[in-house]
Scaffold this motif. Structure first.
Motif, PDB file in Angstrom:
ATOM      1  N   LEU A  21       0.700  -1.040   0.077  1.00 30.13           N
ATOM      2  CA  LEU A  21      -0.002  -0.097   0.030  1.00 30.13           C
ATOM      3  C   LEU A  21       1.068   1.336   0.024  1.00 30.13           C
ATOM      4  O   LEU A  21       0.325   2.129  -0.663  1.00 30.13           O
ATOM      5  CB  LEU A  21      -0.942  -0.080   1.147  1.00 30.13           C
ATOM      6  N   VAL A  22       1.953   1.156   0.585  1.00 32.44           N
ATOM      7  CA  VAL A  22       2.987   2.351   0.771  1.00 32.44           C
ATOM      8  C   VAL A  22       3.497   2.667  -0.703  1.00 32.44           C
ATOM      9  O   VAL A  22       3.746   3.769  -1.158  1.00 32.44           O
ATOM     10  CB  VAL A  22       3.923   2.071   1.853  1.00 32.44           C
ATOM     11  N   GLU A  23       3.767   1.523  -1.448  1.00 31.11           N
ATOM     12  CA  GLU A  23       4.278   1.568  -2.810  1.00 31.11           C
ATOM     13  C   GLU A  23       3.186   1.981  -3.682  1.00 31.11           C
ATOM     14  O   GLU A  23       3.400   2.710  -4.918  1.00 31.11           O
ATOM     15  CB  GLU A  23       4.500   0.033  -3.372  1.00 31.11           C
ATOM     16  N   GLY A  24       1.882   2.183  -3.349  1.00 32.05           N
ATOM     17  CA  GLY A  24       0.795   2.570  -4.043  1.00 32.05           C
ATOM     18  C   GLY A  24      -0.271   1.832  -4.977  1.00 32.05           C
ATOM     19  O   GLY A  24      -1.058   2.236  -5.713  1.00 32.05           O
ATOM     20  N   TYR A  25      -0.174   0.466  -4.353  1.00 29.00           N
ATOM     21  CA  TYR A  25      -1.022  -0.400  -5.217  1.00 29.00           C
ATOM     22  C   TYR A  25      -2.334   0.036  -4.911  1.00 29.00           C
ATOM     23  O   TYR A  25      -2.723   0.186  -3.626  1.00 29.00           O
ATOM     24  CB  TYR A  25      -0.728  -2.044  -4.709  1.00 29.00           C
ATOM     25  N   VAL A  26      -3.386  -0.118  -5.557  1.00 28.51           N
ATOM     26  CA  VAL A  26      -4.783   0.292  -5.558  1.00 28.51           C
ATOM     27  C   VAL A  26      -5.578  -0.671  -5.178  1.00 28.51           C
ATOM     28  O   VAL A  26      -6.783  -0.315  -4.620  1.00 28.51           O
ATOM     29  CB  VAL A  26      -5.235   0.910  -6.741  1.00 28.51           C
ATOM     30  N   ARG A  27      -5.219  -1.902  -5.194  1.00 23.85           N
ATOM     31  CA  ARG A  27      -6.239  -3.101  -4.988  1.00 23.85           C
ATOM     32  C   ARG A  27      -5.100  -4.397  -4.329  1.00 23.85           C
ATOM     33  O   ARG A  27      -4.134  -4.486  -4.531  1.00 23.85           O
ATOM     34  CB  ARG A  27      -6.887  -3.488  -5.948  1.00 23.85           C
ATOM     35  N   VAL A  28      -5.839  -5.081  -3.028  1.00 26.33           N
ATOM     36  CA  VAL A  28      -5.048  -6.209  -2.672  1.00 26.33           C
ATOM     37  C   VAL A  28      -5.896  -7.227  -2.546  1.00 26.33           C
ATOM     38  O   VAL A  28      -6.842  -7.397  -2.415  1.00 26.33           O
ATOM     39  CB  VAL A  28      -4.530  -5.933  -1.243  1.00 26.33           C
ATOM     40  N   GLY A  74      -0.092   4.154  -8.358  1.00 28.46           N
ATOM     41  CA  GLY A  74      -0.976   3.020  -8.724  1.00 28.46           C
ATOM     42  C   GLY A  74      -1.172   2.501  -9.838  1.00 28.46           C
ATOM     43  O   GLY A  74      -1.869   1.828 -10.315  1.00 28.46           O
ATOM     44  N   ARG A  75      -0.472   3.085 -11.048  1.00 32.49           N
ATOM     45  CA  ARG A  75      -0.611   2.654 -12.337  1.00 32.49           C
ATOM     46  C   ARG A  75       0.562   2.272 -13.128  1.00 32.49           C
ATOM     47  O   ARG A  75       1.589   2.751 -12.630  1.00 32.49           O
ATOM     48  CB  ARG A  75      -1.313   3.909 -13.171  1.00 32.49           C
ATOM     49  N   LEU A  76       0.494   1.525 -14.158  1.00 26.39           N
ATOM     50  CA  LEU A  76       1.634   1.105 -14.987  1.00 26.39           C
ATOM     51  C   LEU A  76       1.222   1.760 -16.398  1.00 26.39           C
ATOM     52  O   LEU A  76       0.071   1.528 -16.884  1.00 26.39           O
ATOM     53  CB  LEU A  76       1.822  -0.558 -15.157  1.00 26.39           C
ATOM     54  N   ALA A  77       2.469   2.240 -16.936  1.00 22.03           N
ATOM     55  CA  ALA A  77       2.180   2.709 -18.435  1.00 22.03           C
ATOM     56  C   ALA A  77       2.220   1.644 -19.534  1.00 22.03           C
ATOM     57  O   ALA A  77       2.682   0.597 -19.318  1.00 22.03           O
ATOM     58  CB  ALA A  77       3.326   3.530 -18.762  1.00 22.03           C
ATOM     59  N   VAL A  78       1.138   1.869 -20.440  1.00 21.11           N
ATOM     60  CA  VAL A  78       0.940   0.801 -21.533  1.00 21.11           C
ATOM     61  C   VAL A  78       2.021   1.110 -22.564  1.00 21.11           C
ATOM     62  O   VAL A  78       2.006   2.197 -23.063  1.00 21.11           O
ATOM     63  CB  VAL A  78      -0.502   0.671 -21.847  1.00 21.11           C
ATOM     64  N   PRO A  79       2.820   0.162 -22.905  1.00 25.14           N
ATOM     65  CA  PRO A  79       3.735   0.419 -23.872  1.00 25.14           C
ATOM     66  C   PRO A  79       3.052   0.730 -25.371  1.00 25.14           C
ATOM     67  O   PRO A  79       1.962   0.207 -25.573  1.00 25.14           O
ATOM     68  CB  PRO A  79       4.393  -0.953 -24.227  1.00 25.14           C
ATOM     69  N   ASP A  80       3.569   1.638 -25.915  1.00 22.37           N
ATOM     70  CA  ASP A  80       2.875   2.277 -26.995  1.00 22.37           C
ATOM     71  C   ASP A  80       3.829   2.100 -28.396  1.00 22.37           C
ATOM     72  O   ASP A  80       3.483   2.409 -29.525  1.00 22.37           O
ATOM     73  CB  ASP A  80       2.583   3.849 -27.012  1.00 22.37           C
ATOM     74  N   GLY A  81       5.044   1.573 -28.456  1.00 21.41           N
ATOM     75  CA  GLY A  81       5.890   1.069 -29.483  1.00 21.41           C
ATOM     76  C   GLY A  81       5.175  -0.142 -30.238  1.00 21.41           C
ATOM     77  O   GLY A  81       4.047  -0.618 -29.797  1.00 21.41           O
ATOM     78  N   PRO A  82       5.743  -0.339 -31.605  1.00 23.65           N
ATOM     79  CA  PRO A  82       5.172  -1.229 -32.187  1.00 23.65           C
ATOM     80  C   PRO A  82       5.135  -2.720 -31.540  1.00 23.65           C
ATOM     81  O   PRO A  82       6.094  -3.235 -30.851  1.00 23.65           O
ATOM     82  CB  PRO A  82       6.044  -1.163 -33.273  1.00 23.65           C
ATOM     83  N   GLY A  83       4.279  -3.424 -31.993  1.00 25.99           N
ATOM     84  CA  GLY A  83       4.004  -4.848 -31.425  1.00 25.99           C
ATOM     85  C   GLY A  83       3.894  -4.755 -29.970  1.00 25.99           C
ATOM     86  O   GLY A  83       3.050  -3.739 -29.265  1.00 25.99           O
ATOM     87  N   ILE A  84       4.561  -5.626 -29.089  1.00 27.39           N
ATOM     88  CA  ILE A  84       4.201  -5.191 -27.710  1.00 27.39           C
ATOM     89  C   ILE A  84       4.841  -4.191 -27.113  1.00 27.39           C
ATOM     90  O   ILE A  84       4.786  -3.903 -25.999  1.00 27.39           O
ATOM     91  CB  ILE A  84       4.836  -6.782 -26.916  1.00 27.39           C
ATOM     92  N   GLY A  85       5.980  -3.663 -27.777  1.00 30.48           N
ATOM     93  CA  GLY A  85       6.602  -2.448 -27.209  1.00 30.48           C
ATOM     94  C   GLY A  85       7.576  -2.415 -26.488  1.00 30.48           C
ATOM     95  O   GLY A  85       8.025  -1.270 -25.948  1.00 30.48           O
ATOM     96  N   ILE A  86       8.125  -3.567 -26.362  1.00 27.33           N
ATOM     97  CA  ILE A  86       9.479  -3.626 -25.319  1.00 27.33           C
ATOM     98  C   ILE A  86      10.166  -5.195 -26.140  1.00 27.33           C
ATOM     99  O   ILE A  86       9.608  -6.073 -26.733  1.00 27.33           O
ATOM    100  CB  ILE A  86       8.868  -3.945 -24.182  1.00 27.33           C
ATOM    101  N   GLU A  87      11.568  -5.110 -25.881  1.00 28.93           N
ATOM    102  CA  GLU A  87      12.381  -6.279 -26.284  1.00 28.93           C
ATOM    103  C   GLU A  87      13.148  -6.435 -25.149  1.00 28.93           C
ATOM    104  O   GLU A  87      13.548  -5.672 -23.972  1.00 28.93           O
ATOM    105  CB  GLU A  87      13.153  -5.851 -27.429  1.00 28.93           C
ATOM    106  N   PRO A  88      13.660  -7.632 -25.024  1.00 34.87           N
ATOM    107  CA  PRO A  88      14.681  -8.170 -24.086  1.00 34.87           C
ATOM    108  C   PRO A  88      15.916  -7.417 -23.992  1.00 34.87           C
ATOM    109  O   PRO A  88      16.412  -7.076 -25.148  1.00 34.87           O
ATOM    110  CB  PRO A  88      14.981  -9.811 -24.227  1.00 34.87           C
TER     111      PRO A  88
END
Length: 369
Positions: free
Chosen positions: A154-161, A338-352
């Motif tokens: 909760l301190v970290e900011g999660y909005v649901r447990v 309490g939120r995570l950003a949605v990747p907006d790059g092509p495809g899944i928007g992230i690579e290893p």
């Protein structure tokens, strides 16, 4: 597109803390990554979320790897003009193995959308650029440890447990968390099928705690007990393991076995089937949320794209990278208010990250066509 090369790569990632549910405990995550390379040199990534053992779900990691190697990959590689929309139909004749199917579909989707310069979020119909996320809290050794863990999240900011429960670890932990953190905390429980039909009178006592939902108390095939419990409690019933397709979701909703659906792409066979379930539930006014399977950053990115669709009105179990891993194979996803950003790059928007990927790799199987 035409698939020319496929890597089936196993990775092992230590968890920050052990994660225990009613079906077992984990201190590390073994995952299977699927990397495809097309004739045009485009690379796509997918992740198989099957676990080592068939306790949560009938499928298991080494079995899904074999299914990919022997049947799924060769079937798709035989296509000269493969499209992601074709994948479910091409693989339909092979029974089950939804987690393997989801992994290869995800890789094909990623490659196709990268070639088009389109994000997975946009392709699926996302309407949000960030999503609220919750945290799943495993069964602890002591109640004090549970309170400390929830307080930290909760301190970290999660909005649901969400609390994992099982017989002997249910009413008292839930009561303690509700009393400690108050009535405004969005709190839900997940039994992972730990109870039986005779426990219905006992589970009715969970109504006392103002929960968002009770998730999957009974066996996946026991919809009747879920119907009977739903009729006797005020708390909404949510199904997870019981929902393996849009058809399953439609049946469960029609007979009153649940009023909320947890959508896990691996469990239902991929992101295209996940969108079908989302569309069904949205059309009937049923809330959905995105469950988690301890994904690496590859699967986490794709889940965020899915969770940005309009029908995902409840926070999911996607969580920040740091909830599970000190070192992932991708750049970390970081919680912000309490939120995570949605990747907006092509495809899944992230690579290893190549160095992190190599450090985590335990085996690589290469298929060429």
């Amino acid at each position: 597109m035409k698939i020319e090369r496929v890597e089936l790569r196993e990775v092992a990632l230590p968890l920050v803390t052990p994660f225990r549910t009613s079906v077992g405990s984990q201190d590390h995550r073994n995952a299977l990554l699927v990397q495809i390379t097309t004739a045009d040199g485009v690379i796509g990534w997918g992740e198989c979320v099957a676990e080592d053992d068939p306790y949560y779900f009938a499928e298991y990691l080494s079995g899904e790897q074999e299914v990919l190697r022997r049947w799924l990959v060769p079937t798709l590689a035989a296509e000269s003009d493969l499209r992601a929309a074709h994948v479910p139909g091409l693989l339909r004749s092979l029974r089950g193995h939804t987690m393997a199917k989801a992994a290869i579909e995800m890789a094909v989707l990623d490659a196709e959308l990268r070639a088009l310069g389109v994000s997975l979020a946009r392709h699926l119909g996302a309407v949000h650029t960030s999503v609220p996320v919750g945290v799943s809290v495993g069964i602890m050794d002591t109640l004090d440890a549970l309170v400390d863990a929830v307080d930290g999240y909760l301190v970290e900011g999660y909005v649901r447990v969400k609390l994992k429960i099982e017989p002997g670890w249910d009413l008292e932990p839930v009561r303690l968390i509700r009393e400690t953190f108050g009535p405004d905390l969005d709190l839900q429980v997940d039994a992972n099928t730990a109870y039986g039909p005779n426990d219905i009178p006992y589970l009715r006592r969970l109504d006392d705690f103002g929960l968002v939902l009770i998730e999957q108390p009974f066996d996946p095939d026991d919809l009747d007990s879920h119907v009977r419990l739903a009729a006797r409690v005020d708390t909404p019933i949510c199904l997870d393991e019981s929902i393996r397709s849009a058809r399953d979701a439609a049946t469960a909703l029609r007979i009153g076995a649940c009023s909320i659906v947890n959508i896990k792409p691996g469990r239902v066979g991929g992101y295209l089937e996940s969108r079908r379930i989302h569309d069904l539930c949205q059309a009937t006014g049923v809330p959905v949320w995105c469950g988690g399977m301890l994904e690496t950053g590859i699967g986490r990115a794709a889940n965020l794209a899915l969770a940005a669709l309009p029908g995902f009105t409840l926070p999911g179990d996607i969580s920040a990278t740091a909830r599970y891993y000190e070192r992932d194979i991708t750049a970390p996803f970081v919680l912000h208010e309490g939120r995570l950003a949605v990747p907006d790059g092509p495809g899944i928007g992230i690579e290893p990250n190549p160095d992190d990927l190599e450090a985590a790799t335990t085996s690589v199987d290469v298929l060429t066509f």
